[in-house]
Design a protein around this motif. Structure first.
Motif, PDB file in Angstrom:
ATOM      1  N   LEU A  14       0.835  -1.197   0.000  1.00  0.00           N
ATOM      2  CA  LEU A  14       0.000   0.000   0.000  1.00  0.00           C
ATOM      3  C   LEU A  14       0.872   1.249   0.000  1.00  0.00           C
ATOM      4  O   LEU A  14       0.536   2.250  -0.620  1.00  0.00           O
ATOM      5  N   ASN A  15       2.009   1.181   0.669  1.00  0.00           N
ATOM      6  CA  ASN A  15       2.941   2.313   0.659  1.00  0.00           C
ATOM      7  C   ASN A  15       3.357   2.659  -0.765  1.00  0.00           C
ATOM      8  O   ASN A  15       3.413   3.831  -1.136  1.00  0.00           O
ATOM      9  N   PRO A  83       5.949   2.312   6.565  1.00  0.00           N
ATOM     10  CA  PRO A  83       5.141   1.488   7.465  1.00  0.00           C
ATOM     11  C   PRO A  83       5.609   1.675   8.906  1.00  0.00           C
ATOM     12  O   PRO A  83       6.764   2.022   9.144  1.00  0.00           O
ATOM     13  N   THR A 129       1.609   6.910   7.027  1.00  0.00           N
ATOM     14  CA  THR A 129       2.037   5.630   7.588  1.00  0.00           C
ATOM     15  C   THR A 129       0.962   4.567   7.384  1.00  0.00           C
ATOM     16  O   THR A 129      -0.211   4.870   7.187  1.00  0.00           O
ATOM     17  N   THR A 130       1.409   3.319   7.461  1.00  0.00           N
ATOM     18  CA  THR A 130       0.517   2.165   7.411  1.00  0.00           C
ATOM     19  C   THR A 130       0.916   1.206   8.519  1.00  0.00           C
ATOM     20  O   THR A 130       2.082   1.150   8.919  1.00  0.00           O
ATOM     21  N   HIS A 169      -2.754   8.099   8.714  1.00  0.00           N
ATOM     22  CA  HIS A 169      -2.404   6.711   8.987  1.00  0.00           C
ATOM     23  C   HIS A 169      -3.491   5.780   8.450  1.00  0.00           C
ATOM     24  O   HIS A 169      -4.676   6.034   8.635  1.00  0.00           O
ATOM     25  N   TYR A 170      -3.051   4.713   7.793  1.00  0.00           N
ATOM     26  CA  TYR A 170      -3.968   3.681   7.296  1.00  0.00           C
ATOM     27  C   TYR A 170      -3.756   2.439   8.134  1.00  0.00           C
ATOM     28  O   TYR A 170      -2.651   1.899   8.175  1.00  0.00           O
ATOM     29  N   ASP A 171      -4.820   1.989   8.817  1.00  0.00           N
ATOM     30  CA  ASP A 171      -4.644   0.938   9.817  1.00  0.00           C
ATOM     31  C   ASP A 171      -5.227  -0.420   9.460  1.00  0.00           C
ATOM     32  O   ASP A 171      -5.322  -1.282  10.316  1.00  0.00           O
ATOM     33  N   ILE A 173      -3.917  -2.474   7.068  1.00  0.00           N
ATOM     34  CA  ILE A 173      -2.903  -2.888   6.109  1.00  0.00           C
ATOM     35  C   ILE A 173      -3.024  -4.362   5.729  1.00  0.00           C
ATOM     36  O   ILE A 173      -2.644  -4.760   4.639  1.00  0.00           O
ATOM     37  N   HIS A 177      -6.140  -4.788  -0.820  1.00  0.00           N
ATOM     38  CA  HIS A 177      -5.881  -3.421  -1.285  1.00  0.00           C
ATOM     39  C   HIS A 177      -7.093  -2.785  -1.949  1.00  0.00           C
ATOM     40  O   HIS A 177      -7.177  -1.568  -2.046  1.00  0.00           O
ATOM     41  N   SER A 180      -8.584  -0.259   0.099  1.00  0.00           N
ATOM     42  CA  SER A 180      -7.799   0.947   0.345  1.00  0.00           C
ATOM     43  C   SER A 180      -8.026   2.045  -0.686  1.00  0.00           C
ATOM     44  O   SER A 180      -7.511   3.145  -0.529  1.00  0.00           O
ATOM     45  N   TYR A 183      -9.280   5.234   0.737  1.00  0.00           N
ATOM     46  CA  TYR A 183      -8.225   5.869   1.538  1.00  0.00           C
ATOM     47  C   TYR A 183      -7.245   6.600   0.625  1.00  0.00           C
ATOM     48  O   TYR A 183      -6.903   7.754   0.873  1.00  0.00           O
TER      49      TYR A 183
END
Length: 191
Positions: A14-15, A83, A129-130, A169-171, A173, A177, A180, A183
């Protein structure tokens, strides 16, 4: 110039999707930007004894460190994508801070050890961040060194304007995907 510091080894992450979305937006807007891709550049995060000796003199003999310092000197907007591993920064990003943020380059210190940042050219910073845990969970554990250390202390000590720092922040992970995409869209709208 916008500078993205990217610290994730896997192109299917995802990053990496965040990196692609953001650089795509910058290209579309014809923004002036650069990417410091720590893994793709084979950046060595290990602070050697020679590095430590040079550190106290505010110098580096690593051309990549010098390249990163020159990039940061031209930056007015900083974006970090990484991450959260083991409740903190990945070793690659920690090593970036250890080896690139040198005295007399990124900060000065007085006789009492108090720091005055020299990266005042960076007027805005965004941290993306993830992780598998929520931002609130990290904050409740007081384990989010992203906020308590990186944003509230390190950025301040480097002279990066505290009023203009944002953390997204994406929580989830560990989820698919496909979950996401909303997001990614919401983040891209805020960058």
């Amino acid at each position: 110039m916008k500078t993205i510091v990217y610290a994730h080894p896997y192109e299917g992450s995802l990053n990496h999707a965040l990196l692609n979305e953001i650089t795509g937006k910058f290209k579309e807007n014809q923004d002036d930007y650069q990417v410091l891709n720590l893994y793709a550049d084979s950046f060595n995060p290990v602070l050697s004894s020679q590095d430590l000796y040079n550190y106290n003199q505010g110098i580096s003999t690593d051309p990549l460190v010098e390249k990163y310092q020159a990039a940061l000197a031209k930056t007015d907007e900083l974006i970090l994508i990484f991450p959260i591993w083991w409740y903190g920064l990945p070793a690659m990003l920690k090593g970036f801070l250890d080896r690139v943020m040198l005295p007399n380059v990124s900060y000065d210190s007085d006789d009492n050890g108090l720091l005055t940042g020299k990266l005042t050219n960076i007027k805005r910073a965004t941290v993306l961040t993830t992780a598998g845990l929520s931002k609130q969970h990290f904050q409740q554990l007081n384990a989010a060194n992203v906020e308590s250390t990186l944003i509230n202390v390190i950025f301040k000590d480097l002279g990066i304007g505290h009023q203009s720092i944002r953390w997204f922040h994406y929580d989830t992970i560990h989820h698919d995907h496909a979950d996401s995409s909303s997001y990614l869209e919401s983040i891209i709208d805020k960058i």
